[in-house]
Enzyme design. Structure first.
Site, short mmCIF file in Angstrom:
data_model
loop_
_atom_site.label_atom_id
_atom_site.label_comp_id
_atom_site.label_asym_id
_atom_site.label_seq_id
_atom_site.Cartn_x
_atom_site.Cartn_y
_atom_site.Cartn_z
N GLY A 267 0.81 -1.21 0.00
CA GLY A 267 0.00 0.00 0.00
C GLY A 267 0.84 1.26 0.00
O GLY A 267 0.38 2.33 0.44
N ILE A 268 2.06 1.18 -0.50
CA ILE A 268 3.00 2.30 -0.43
C ILE A 268 2.85 3.26 -1.61
O ILE A 268 3.38 4.37 -1.61
CB ILE A 268 4.45 1.75 -0.37
CG1 ILE A 268 5.43 2.81 0.15
CG2 ILE A 268 4.91 1.25 -1.72
CD1 ILE A 268 5.31 3.06 1.60
N LYS A 270 3.01 1.87 -5.11
CA LYS A 270 3.74 1.32 -6.25
C LYS A 270 2.96 1.47 -7.55
O LYS A 270 3.53 1.77 -8.61
CB LYS A 270 4.06 -0.16 -6.03
CG LYS A 270 5.01 -0.46 -4.89
CD LYS A 270 5.43 -1.92 -4.87
CE LYS A 270 4.28 -2.88 -4.84
NZ LYS A 270 3.47 -2.76 -3.59
N LYS A 287 2.35 -6.48 -14.66
CA LYS A 287 2.19 -6.91 -13.27
C LYS A 287 2.26 -8.43 -13.30
O LYS A 287 1.27 -9.11 -13.61
CB LYS A 287 0.84 -6.43 -12.71
CG LYS A 287 0.54 -6.89 -11.29
CD LYS A 287 1.22 -6.02 -10.26
CE LYS A 287 0.75 -6.38 -8.85
NZ LYS A 287 1.28 -5.47 -7.83
N ASP A 299 -4.26 -4.16 -10.68
CA ASP A 299 -3.37 -3.06 -11.03
C ASP A 299 -3.24 -2.85 -12.53
O ASP A 299 -3.02 -1.72 -12.98
CB ASP A 299 -1.98 -3.30 -10.42
CG ASP A 299 -2.01 -3.30 -8.91
OD1 ASP A 299 -2.86 -2.59 -8.35
OD2 ASP A 299 -1.21 -4.02 -8.29
N GLU A 355 5.80 -4.15 -12.12
CA GLU A 355 5.41 -3.85 -10.75
C GLU A 355 5.36 -5.13 -9.92
O GLU A 355 4.61 -6.06 -10.23
CB GLU A 355 4.05 -3.16 -10.70
CG GLU A 355 3.66 -2.78 -9.29
CD GLU A 355 2.26 -2.19 -9.17
OE1 GLU A 355 1.76 -2.09 -8.03
OE2 GLU A 355 1.66 -1.84 -10.21
N PRO A 439 3.35 13.59 -3.75
CA PRO A 439 2.48 13.95 -2.63
C PRO A 439 1.24 13.07 -2.57
O PRO A 439 0.88 12.40 -3.54
CB PRO A 439 2.09 15.40 -2.96
CG PRO A 439 2.16 15.48 -4.45
CD PRO A 439 3.29 14.59 -4.85
#
Length: 465
Positions: A267-268, A270, A287, A299, A355, A439
């Site tokens: 959950g960062i 990517k 993916k 994804d 990913e 951000p």
């Protein structure tokens, strides 16, 4: 020739080394050791074309010929007499070509480019390796050995005890040699100390001449006969043994242009970063392993929607449970076939953004972690990390794990509010480039991704042609 260049003096010295094979004990050991590193790096693949630089009398060439008899081997050397001696050893089974390794004039691609104990003779080894890297086929191996700082330490100590400056060359430290790796290549160095005994100090000097290695460093003042005798006596009193510190490097060219995106946590961000990179580079997306499809669309369709409908490759495995790929597959009673985890080769002109799932230590199969796949694919890694509290430990540990596996790191992307202190610490302590700071965005749309993509460098800014 008046005032010959150092390169010309080296060439003349090796050409005159008629007893090279009888004296080249260390060179023979290093050739065998470098070949073992090469064989391991080839991972069972048979090279079709091999280029050897600085082949000398063919000590390494012989190993290559025996192991891969069907390969086309182009053996090159700056010194014509060395090539002639190699031909006596190996006959017509090899192509011989006189060539300066600093200005290669052969045509690639080659599956393997190698050279034994030549890099220490070259004025700019990093530049030479970058040039040779351009002759490698995708997935090819670049393997070299060099003498390192610490070589001839016993002789140098004897010189210093006599108040003299040794004329032996200044060899690179291992830390400096680490910087020779061509951009985007994976791989690194191993060290070996080879100790050789001599009858006396003058025997060591004669040995250097016999192997063509007696050319002093640039600007060295020749020792007088009396100085040489005193130094030889000091050396003899210390035991008459010489250490050769040899570094062996095997670098692998990525099988295609691209990066592997991983994170310090789940959950960062990517997928957002992947979409931005695909958009910025007009790249393709893959993916390989997708889980959690019971809770989200996945994804691949997300990146396809956010990044402007780029080429996307089908996952090798897709599963419902929000678990690691290995656990999610087991929950459905299936097992991921590692043979299916092969980089797609379509859209080869576009950078491929791969990913990963979760972080580096997430199980992909019963036997493979995500970091194993990153190492197998050989793509440089983009590490996505949080910008705030707690990121330093996770990020620096992840970078350390990647470098322990000799995996190239393209850079770090920080996700969240700007944090100048953490950014500077990660860049400095991790010795890494911060590619972008992304951000938090409450609503992520194609337009937002298009704007965020401008925060990232272009592909050629990371890996210039």
């Amino acid at each position: 020739m008046k005032n010959p260049t150092r390169a010309a003096r080296i060439c003349q010295s090796f050409d005159a080394a008629e007893k090279y094979d009888q004296a080249a004990t260390v060179q023979r050991v290093a050739a065998r050791e470098l070949f073992q590193h090469i064989h391991t790096s080839m991972a069972g693949k048979k090279p079709l074309r091999i280029l050897e630089i600085g082949c000398g009398t063919g000590l390494l060439t012989e190993h290559l010929r025996v192991c891969w008899p069907d390969a086309e081997i182009v053996a090159t050397d700056f010194a014509p007499n060395m090539l002639a001696r190699a031909k006596i050893r190996l006959g017509e089974s090899v192509t011989y070509h006189q060539m300066d390794a600093t200005a290669p004039d052969v045509r690639g691609p080659f599956d393997l480019i190698c050279g034994n104990l030549i890099m220490q003779w070259l004025p700019d080894p990093a530049k030479v390796l970058r040039t040779l890297a351009e002759l490698l086929a995708p997935g090819g191996v670049l393997a070299v050995s060099t003498l390192l700082d610490g070589t001839f330490a016993e002789w140098q100590q004897a010189c210093q005890q006599e108040g003299q400056q040794p004329a032996t060359p200044v060899y690179p430290e291992l830390a400096n040699a680490q910087n020779w790796r061509p951009p985007a290549f994976s791989g690194g160095w191993a060290e070996q100390d080879i100790v050789q005994a001599f009858a006396d100090g003058l025997d060591f000097v004669r040995h250097l001449k016999a192997t063509g290695a007696s050319v002093p460093r640039e600007g060295a003042v020749p020792l007088s006969a009396m100085q040489l005798r005193h130094i030889a006596l000091r050396f003899q009193q210390a035991g008459c043994a010489i250490t050769w510190r040899v570094g062996y490097a095997c670098f692998r060219k990525p099988a295609r242009k691209g990066v592997f995106v991983t994170g310090t946590d789940t959950g960062i961000g990517k997928t957002l970063v992947s979409a931005c990179l695909v958009r910025r580079w007009q790249g393709a997306y893959w993916k390989p392993l997708q889980s959690g499809l019971a809770d989200e669309e996945g994804d691949t369709p997300t990146v396809k929607k956010l990044a402007g409908d780029p080429p996307c490759f089908k996952p090798a495995g897709a599963f419902l449970a929000s678990l690691s790929p290995d656990a999610a597959a087991r929950a459905e009673g299936v097992q991921i076939d590692p043979a299916q985890l092969v980089l797609p080769q379509g859209e080869a002109a576009k950078p491929l953004v791969v990913e990963g799932a979760g972080g580096l230590m997430v199980p992909a199969t019963p036997d493979l972690m995500m970091i194993d796949l990153a190492q197998r694919w050989g793509l440089p890694v983009v590490l996505v990390a949080r910008s705030g509290l707690g990121t330093l430990n996770h990020t620096l540990l992840s970078l350390e794990a990647l470098r322990a596996r000799q995996i190239a790191v393209a850079g770090v992307v920080l996700s969240g509010p700007l944090n100048a202190e953490n950014r500077e610490t990660i860049a400095q302590k991790g010795k890494v480039r911060i590619l972008a700071e992304v951000p938090f965005c409450a609503d992520i749309t194609p337009n937002v991704v298009s704007e965020l993509a401008e925060l990232f460098p272009q592909w050629d800014d990371i890996y210039p042609r």
